[in-house]
Enzyme design. Structure first.
Site, PDB file in Angstrom:
ATOM      1  N   HIS A  37      -6.009  -4.090  -0.033  1.00  0.00           N
ATOM      2  CA  HIS A  37      -6.050  -3.092  -1.102  1.00  0.00           C
ATOM      3  C   HIS A  37      -6.327  -3.719  -2.472  1.00  0.00           C
ATOM      4  O   HIS A  37      -6.086  -3.083  -3.502  1.00  0.00           O
ATOM      5  CB  HIS A  37      -4.738  -2.313  -1.149  1.00  0.00           C
ATOM      6  CG  HIS A  37      -4.584  -1.333  -0.026  1.00  0.00           C
ATOM      7  ND1 HIS A  37      -5.074  -0.042  -0.089  1.00  0.00           N
ATOM      8  CD2 HIS A  37      -4.015  -1.462   1.193  1.00  0.00           C
ATOM      9  CE1 HIS A  37      -4.795   0.589   1.039  1.00  0.00           C
ATOM     10  NE2 HIS A  37      -4.156  -0.257   1.839  1.00  0.00           N
ATOM     11  N   SER A  65       0.791  -1.222   0.000  1.00  0.00           N
ATOM     12  CA  SER A  65       0.000   0.000   0.000  1.00  0.00           C
ATOM     13  C   SER A  65       0.824   1.272   0.000  1.00  0.00           C
ATOM     14  O   SER A  65       0.336   2.324  -0.439  1.00  0.00           O
ATOM     15  CB  SER A  65      -0.938   0.009   1.206  1.00  0.00           C
ATOM     16  OG  SER A  65      -0.205  -0.067   2.412  1.00  0.00           O
ATOM     17  N   LYS A 120     -12.345  -0.600   2.776  1.00  0.00           N
ATOM     18  CA  LYS A 120     -11.766   0.077   1.615  1.00  0.00           C
ATOM     19  C   LYS A 120     -12.734   0.001   0.441  1.00  0.00           C
ATOM     20  O   LYS A 120     -13.769   0.662   0.458  1.00  0.00           O
ATOM     21  CB  LYS A 120     -10.389  -0.497   1.306  1.00  0.00           C
ATOM     22  CG  LYS A 120      -9.372  -0.221   2.427  1.00  0.00           C
ATOM     23  CD  LYS A 120      -8.015  -0.776   2.146  1.00  0.00           C
ATOM     24  CE  LYS A 120      -6.984  -0.336   3.166  1.00  0.00           C
ATOM     25  NZ  LYS A 120      -7.293  -0.665   4.568  1.00  0.00           N
TER      26      LYS A 120
END
Length: 400
Positions: free
Chosen positions: A215, A187, A246
């Site tokens: 992610h 990330s 997310k």
């Protein structure tokens, strides 16, 4: 040490953080999370380029309505851990849906992916086992490994030769079970792990494989099913940890997806699961709605890819040093922490909301502005952002 001396040392540490340009400011947002947000301090609306809201679902009306409906049906909170009286049918429904999405037998919910990574190693591995971890893995993996009594080996990030060497060392030391763990997406740097090759190396040493796909879930691979699907190793990867916080809507909640026996053992032994309140009903309703939109989100993923390509190409052409490849995380490398902080402030003055990342989040001398694309941004938004970066980059002599 006296009580007064303790507080003097705390203040001295804080002064050092400020003096080194490493102070992390928290700007208040006074609107829903989205591609544009309103902030305190006088700014009207600013373009948000630093959220994990990849599919633009954080303020989606379907998620808000689903959360409201779930809260109306089940109440505000569970006031209990799962095994006492904190498990709803909605918890199990979300767990089943997540497992189906990722192609595993089952999944188990945690308060956050940090907790999932904090509970997995201690539960599954002991002093006769070993963990081989990528050097740039997320802090939650590092902390989770520290809680475990297994031997620890670290390989240079994305270096398969070193991975092989560390696995050899782990096996030569006589460890019973060996687990390779990697971020699916790094990330801070925007790189996607070569999971297929990692699995090939692991096969040579009969090692388990775990990936933190926080992610990646919702945006990477076919149907957004993550890095195992991207590299066609869904059946080979043993453990996937990820998040609802997310791309799947931005609420709270993490999970582990794995074989049934592994999930069952985690329900019995994972301390962050056994000793934390169950996820609140609103998060369950919103999570299910976010997962539905992600399943059917090819148009959003395509727009996200176009936005990332447009921004990366324009920034590279302007002369900025960029990190990453093939992912909507696009770090703009600055180097000096104070300079990165100055850049962030000047961009905010031009209505571009970004955050400077510096030590200890990234190494000393590797400060950056980590930008993150959003499927809800239009072409004009991306162009406006590039224009602001170019202007500030020239002011700070980062580009000519």
């Amino acid at each position: 040490m006296s009580r007064d001396m303790f507080y003097e040392e705390v203040e001295a540490t804080l002064d050092g953080i400020r003096d080194d340009g490493l102070w992390k400011h928290e700007r208040e947002i006074v609107s829903p999370q989205g591609p544009w947000v309103s902030t305190g301090g006088g700014a009207e609306r600013v373009m948000n380029l630093c959220a994990n809201n990849y599919l633009g679902l954080a303020d989606h009306p379907d998620l808000v309505a689903a959360a409201e409906q779930s809260m109306a049906e089940y109440g505000y909170g569970m006031a209990s851990v799962r095994f006492i009286c904190g498990t709803l049918d909605a918890h199990r429904e979300l767990e089943h849906q997540l497992a189906d999405y990722l192609g595993t037998d089952d999944s188990i919910l945690f308060a956050a992916c940090f907790d999932a990574n904090g509970g997995v190693f201690e539960t599954l591995l002991g002093p006769d086992d070993a963990i081989v971890s990528d050097s740039l893995n997320h802090a939650s993996i590092i902390d989770g490994i520290r809680l475990c009594k297994a031997s620890r080996y670290r390989y240079e990030s994305r270096n398969l030769t070193d991975l092989d060497a560390q696995l050899t060392a782990a096996r030569d030391a006589g460890n019973r079970r060996v687990l390779v763990v990697t971020d699916g997406v790094f990330s801070m740097d925007g790189y996607i792990a070569d999971l297929a090759s990692i699995c090939e190396v692991a096969d040579r040493h009969d090692a388990l494989v775990m990936v933190d796909d926080a992610h990646a879930t919702g945006i990477v691979g076919p149907g957004g099913r993550g890095t195992p699907a991207l590299h066609d190793v869904v059946d080979r990867v043993d453990i996937v940890t990820s998040t609802l916080g997310k791309a799947l809507g931005g609420g709270m909640g993490g999970f582990i997806a794995a074989r049934q026996s592994v999930v069952d053992l985690l329900r019995q032994r994972a301390r962050p699961y056994l000793f934390s309140n169950a996820l609140a009903p609103a998060l369950l309703g919103g999570g299910l709605a976010g997962l539905t939109l992600a399943r059917d989100g090819d148009d959003r993923r395509q727009q996200l890819t176009r936005n990332a390509r447009r921004f990366r190409e324009a920034m590279a052409n302007a002369g900025f040093e960029l990190s990453g490849e093939g992912h909507p995380i696009i770090p703009v490398m600055v180097g000096d922490a104070s300079l990165a902080g100055e850049m962030s402030g000047r961009l905010l003055a031009r209505n571009i909301y970004v955050t400077a990342f510096s030590f200890p989040v990234v190494p000393h001398g590797a400060a950056r502005i980590r930008t993150q694309m959003n499927a809800a941004h239009a072409d004009d938004d991306i162009d406006q952002a590039v224009e602001a970066f170019v202007a500030v980059g020239r002011e700070l002599e980062l580009i000519s």
